[in-house]
Design a protein around this motif. Structure first.
Motif, short mmCIF file in Angstrom:
data_model
loop_
_atom_site.label_atom_id
_atom_site.label_comp_id
_atom_site.label_asym_id
_atom_site.label_seq_id
_atom_site.Cartn_x
_atom_site.Cartn_y
_atom_site.Cartn_z
N LEU A 148 40.20 23.16 22.31
CA LEU A 148 38.80 22.80 22.51
C LEU A 148 38.68 21.53 23.34
O LEU A 148 37.78 21.40 24.19
N VAL A 149 39.56 20.58 23.11
CA VAL A 149 39.53 19.33 23.86
C VAL A 149 39.94 19.59 25.32
O VAL A 149 39.36 19.03 26.25
N VAL A 150 40.94 20.46 25.52
CA VAL A 150 41.33 20.84 26.88
C VAL A 150 40.16 21.53 27.58
O VAL A 150 39.86 21.25 28.74
N TRP A 151 39.49 22.42 26.84
CA TRP A 151 38.37 23.16 27.43
C TRP A 151 37.21 22.24 27.80
O TRP A 151 36.54 22.44 28.82
N ALA A 152 36.96 21.22 26.99
CA ALA A 152 35.84 20.32 27.26
C ALA A 152 35.99 19.62 28.60
O ALA A 152 34.99 19.27 29.26
N GLY A 326 40.79 29.90 35.41
CA GLY A 326 41.96 30.39 34.68
C GLY A 326 42.62 29.30 33.86
O GLY A 326 43.11 29.56 32.75
N MET A 327 42.63 28.08 34.37
CA MET A 327 43.26 26.97 33.66
C MET A 327 42.51 26.57 32.40
O MET A 327 43.13 26.32 31.36
N TYR A 328 41.18 26.51 32.48
CA TYR A 328 40.42 25.88 31.41
C TYR A 328 39.45 26.80 30.67
O TYR A 328 39.25 26.62 29.46
N ALA A 329 38.82 27.72 31.36
CA ALA A 329 37.71 28.46 30.75
C ALA A 329 38.14 29.24 29.51
O ALA A 329 37.38 29.34 28.54
N LEU A 330 39.35 29.77 29.51
CA LEU A 330 39.81 30.59 28.38
C LEU A 330 40.72 29.82 27.43
O LEU A 330 41.36 30.43 26.56
N SER A 331 40.78 28.50 27.57
CA SER A 331 41.69 27.75 26.72
C SER A 331 41.37 27.90 25.22
O SER A 331 42.31 27.93 24.40
N PRO A 332 40.09 28.02 24.79
CA PRO A 332 39.87 28.28 23.36
C PRO A 332 40.48 29.60 22.89
O PRO A 332 40.97 29.70 21.76
N GLY A 374 46.32 36.09 42.02
CA GLY A 374 47.54 35.33 41.75
C GLY A 374 47.24 33.93 41.24
O GLY A 374 47.87 33.46 40.28
N LEU A 375 46.25 33.28 41.83
CA LEU A 375 45.90 31.91 41.39
C LEU A 375 45.23 31.92 40.01
O LEU A 375 45.40 30.98 39.23
N ALA A 376 44.48 32.98 39.69
CA ALA A 376 43.90 33.09 38.35
C ALA A 376 45.00 33.25 37.31
O ALA A 376 44.97 32.61 36.24
N LEU A 377 45.98 34.09 37.60
CA LEU A 377 47.13 34.26 36.69
C LEU A 377 47.91 32.95 36.56
O LEU A 377 48.39 32.61 35.47
N LEU A 378 48.01 32.22 37.65
CA LEU A 378 48.70 30.93 37.62
C LEU A 378 47.99 29.96 36.67
O LEU A 378 48.64 29.26 35.88
N GLY A 379 46.67 29.94 36.73
CA GLY A 379 45.91 29.09 35.83
C GLY A 379 46.06 29.49 34.37
O GLY A 379 46.22 28.65 33.49
N LEU A 380 46.06 30.80 34.10
CA LEU A 380 46.23 31.28 32.73
C LEU A 380 47.62 30.95 32.20
O LEU A 380 47.77 30.58 31.03
N GLY A 381 48.63 31.10 33.05
CA GLY A 381 49.99 30.75 32.63
C GLY A 381 50.12 29.28 32.30
O GLY A 381 50.77 28.89 31.31
N TRP A 382 49.49 28.43 33.12
CA TRP A 382 49.48 26.99 32.84
C TRP A 382 48.79 26.70 31.51
O TRP A 382 49.28 25.91 30.71
N SER A 383 47.65 27.34 31.28
CA SER A 383 46.90 27.12 30.05
C SER A 383 47.74 27.49 28.84
O SER A 383 47.78 26.75 27.84
#
Length: 464
Positions: A148-152, A326-332, A374-383
Motif C-alpha cells: 500500500l505504501v509502494v502504491w501510494a 505496471g510498476m505501481y498500479a497493481l502493487s496492492p 514488454g514494458l508493462a511486464l517489466l513493471g509487473l516483474g519489478w513490482s
C-alpha cells in the motif's frame, strides 16, 4: 479502489498501525510529488546549466545520492527510530532541491551536482517508508501493508509531472529562472513531508516493535527507548510461507542477541550472510531493479529509432506510462498475493515476468504496441520482486538490526540501478537493444537459481 486498512492484531498495536499506514500513505503522496516534479525537468535543467554532455550524469547523481544516503539514514533509524531517519532524509532532499535552484540562478555546475546528489534524500525517504509499514504489521498482512505504501507513491509520481509547467510559471513570476520552479516546489514538498512526520509519527513504530519484542522475550528495552536486547527467534515458517505459522510446528529455540546502537553495513551484512531468506530478499530487490532500469532506460532510445522527432516524445510518454502503471498500479494485488501464496512464490512469479518482458521487448523490433506489452511486464516483474523481496527481508532479520539490513538492501538496489543505467547506454550503442534485453535476462538467472534453492523452513525471524 477500496483500500483495506484494517489490522487484525493486538488492541494496543492496531490503532498505532492503522494511524501509521494512513500517515505513510499521505507523506508518500507528498514525497512522490517532490521527487517526480523535480525529476521531470532534471535533465533539461542540467543540460541548460552544465551542457548536454553531462546532463545524464547529473541525473545519475540523484540515483547515487539516494543509494548512499540510505547508509546514514538507516544508522539514525537503527539508533533512534523511523521518525528521525525519515525526517532527516526528507530535509536532506529539501536542501538538495534548494541547491539546484541556487545553481540555476548562479550557473554553478558543482553546486548543481551537489544539489542533485542531496536531492536523492527524497527518494531515500520514499524507499525507507515501505519498511516502516511492516514494523508493527501482522505476519499475514505484511505484504499487503508494505505494498500500500509502494502504491501510494504512484499518485504523487503520476500527478507531479503535469504540474511542472504550472510550478515553473508561478516561480518565474518570483524572478526565478526557467526550469527552477519545479525544484522549488520539490523543496517545499519534502519540507512538508518532514514536518508532518516529525509531528505525527508517534509513537515510533520501530521502537514500539522493539519494546514488544523485548517484552515477549522477557528482556528489558533500553531506558531511552532505543535498542534493546532483541529476541532472535531464529526460525519461523512465516517468511517463506507468507502466512501464519504452521499449526503444530515446534517453536524455535530463542536466544537474546544484543544489537549495538547504530549498527552499520558490516553488521548488517553479517546478519544477512547467515540467513538464506534475507539473502534472497536482498537479491530479489536488487536484481529486479537492475533489470528494470537497464531495459527501461534504453527503451526511449529504441523508440527514437523508428519515430520522428515530432512523434517520439508522445510515444515515449505513452509507453513509459504503461510501464509505470505496471510498476505501481497493481502493487496492492502483488502484496495480497505475497501474503496469500508466499514470498518465494511471488519472487519466482516476478522472475518469470522479468524474463517474459525481456523476451517480448527484445523481439518486438519497432512494433510499439508489442514493446509496450514488454514494458508493462517489466513493471509487473519489478513490482513482484520489490514487494515480496522487501517483505521477506524485513521479517528475516532481528528488529535490532533490521533498519541497517534494509539500508543495505536499498544501497545495493540503488548502486545496481545506477550501474545498469550507466552500462545500458554502452551496450545499446555497441550491440543494440535486442542484445541488451538478452543480457538483462541472463542477469535474472542467478536470482532464479537462488529462489529455487531449497532451504530449511526455519530461515527467518518472527518477533512480532
Amino acid at each position: 479502489m477500496t483500500v483495506d486498512l484494517r489490522v487484525p492484531t493486538r488492541p494496543d498495536v492496531a490503532p498505532i498501525q492503522r494511524r501509521t499506514l494512513r500517515l505513510l500513505i499521505a507523506t508518500q503522496i507528498i514525497g512522490g510529488i517532490g521527487v517526480a516534479i523535480g525529476i521531470s525537468v532534471g535533465a533539461l535543467l542540467a543540460a541548460r546549466v552544465a551542457g548536454v554532455a553531462v546532463a545524464g550524469l547529473a541525473q545519475s547523481c540523484g540515483v547515487v545520492g539516494a543509494a548512499l544516503l540510505a547508509v546514514p539514514v538507516t544508522r539514525i533509524m537503527n539508533g533512534h527510530g523511523r521518525r528521525p531517519g525519515l525526517v532527516v532524509a526528507y530535509l536532506v532532499g529539501a536542501v538538495g532541491a534548494a541547491l539546484v535552484v541556487l545553481a540555476t540562478v548562479t550557473g554553478g555546475v558543482p553546486l548543481l551536482f551537489l544539489g542533485m546528489l542531496l536531492f536523492g534524500g527524497g527518494t531515500a525517504a520514499n524507499l525507507q517508508a515501505r519498511y516502516t509499514a511492516v514494523d508493527l504489521a501482522e505476519p499475514a498482512r505484511r505484504g499487503r501493508q508494505l505494498s500500500l505504501v509502494v502504491w501510494a507513491t504512484t499518485i504523487g509520481s503520476v500527478a507531479a509531472p503535469n504540474f511542472a509547467a504550472l510550478a515553473d510559471g508561478v516561480t518565474r513570476g518570483w524572478g526565478l529562472p526557467s526550469l527552477a520552479g519545479p525544484f522549488a516546489f520539490s523543496a517545499v514538498a519534502f519540507g512538508l513531508a518532514a514536518i508532518v512526520l516529525l509531528l505525527l509519527l508517534r509513537p515510533d513504530p520501530l521502537l514500539t516493535a522493539r519494546r514488544l519484542a523485548a517484552a515477549e522475550a522477557g528482556t528489558r528495552p533500553a531506558a531511552d527507548g532505543g535498542t534493546p536486547l532483541v529476541a532472535d527467534a531464529g526460525t519461523s515458517p512465516v517468511a517463506d510461507a507468507g502466512t501464519s505459522p504452521v499449526a503444530g510446528a515446534a517453536p524455535a529455540a530463542t536466544k537474546t542477541t544484543p544489537v549495538a546502537r547504530g549498527a552499520g553495513m558490516w553488521a548488517a551484512w553479517r546478519v544477512v550472510r547467515g540467513r538464506p531468506a534475507a539473502r534472497l530478499g536482498i537479491a530479489a530487490v536488487a536484481v529486479g531493479h537492475l533489470v528494470m532500469v537497464a531495459v527501461m532506460a534504453m527503451t526511449p532510445v529504441r523508440l527514437g529509432e523508428s519515430h520522428s522527432d515530432a512523434d517520439v516524445l508522445r510515444v515515449v510518454g505513452i509507453v513509459l506510462s504503461v510501464h509505470i502503471a505496471g510498476m505501481y498500479a497493481l502493487s496492492p494485488v502483488v502484496g495480497w498475493l505475497t501474503d496469500r501464496l508466499g514470498r518465494r512464490a511471488v519472487i519466482l512469479g516476478g522472475v518469470g515476468m522479468l524474463l517474459a518482458a525481456c523476451a517480448v521487448a527484445g523481439t518486438a523490433g519497432h512494433h510499439t504496441p508489442r514493446l509496450s506489452i514488454g514494458l508493462a511486464l517489466l513493471g509487473l516483474g519489478w513490482s513482484a520482486t520489490m514487494v515480496a523481496g522487501s517483505t521477506l527481508l524485513s521479517e528475516a532479520v532481528p528488529a535490532g538490526v533490521r533498519p541497517s539490513v534494509q539500508g543495505l538492501s536499498d544501497l545495493t538496489m540503488g548502486l545496481a540501478g545506477a550501474g545498469a543505467a550507466a552500462a545500458s547506454g554502452f551496450v545499446m550503442r555497441v550491440v543494440g537493444y535486442p542484445t541488451l534485453t538478452l543480457l538483462a535476462a541472463i542477469a535474472v538467472l542467478p536470482l532464479l537459481a537462488l529462489a529455487l534453492r531449497r532451504v530449511p523452513s526455519t530461515a527467518s525471524v518472527e518477533e512480532e
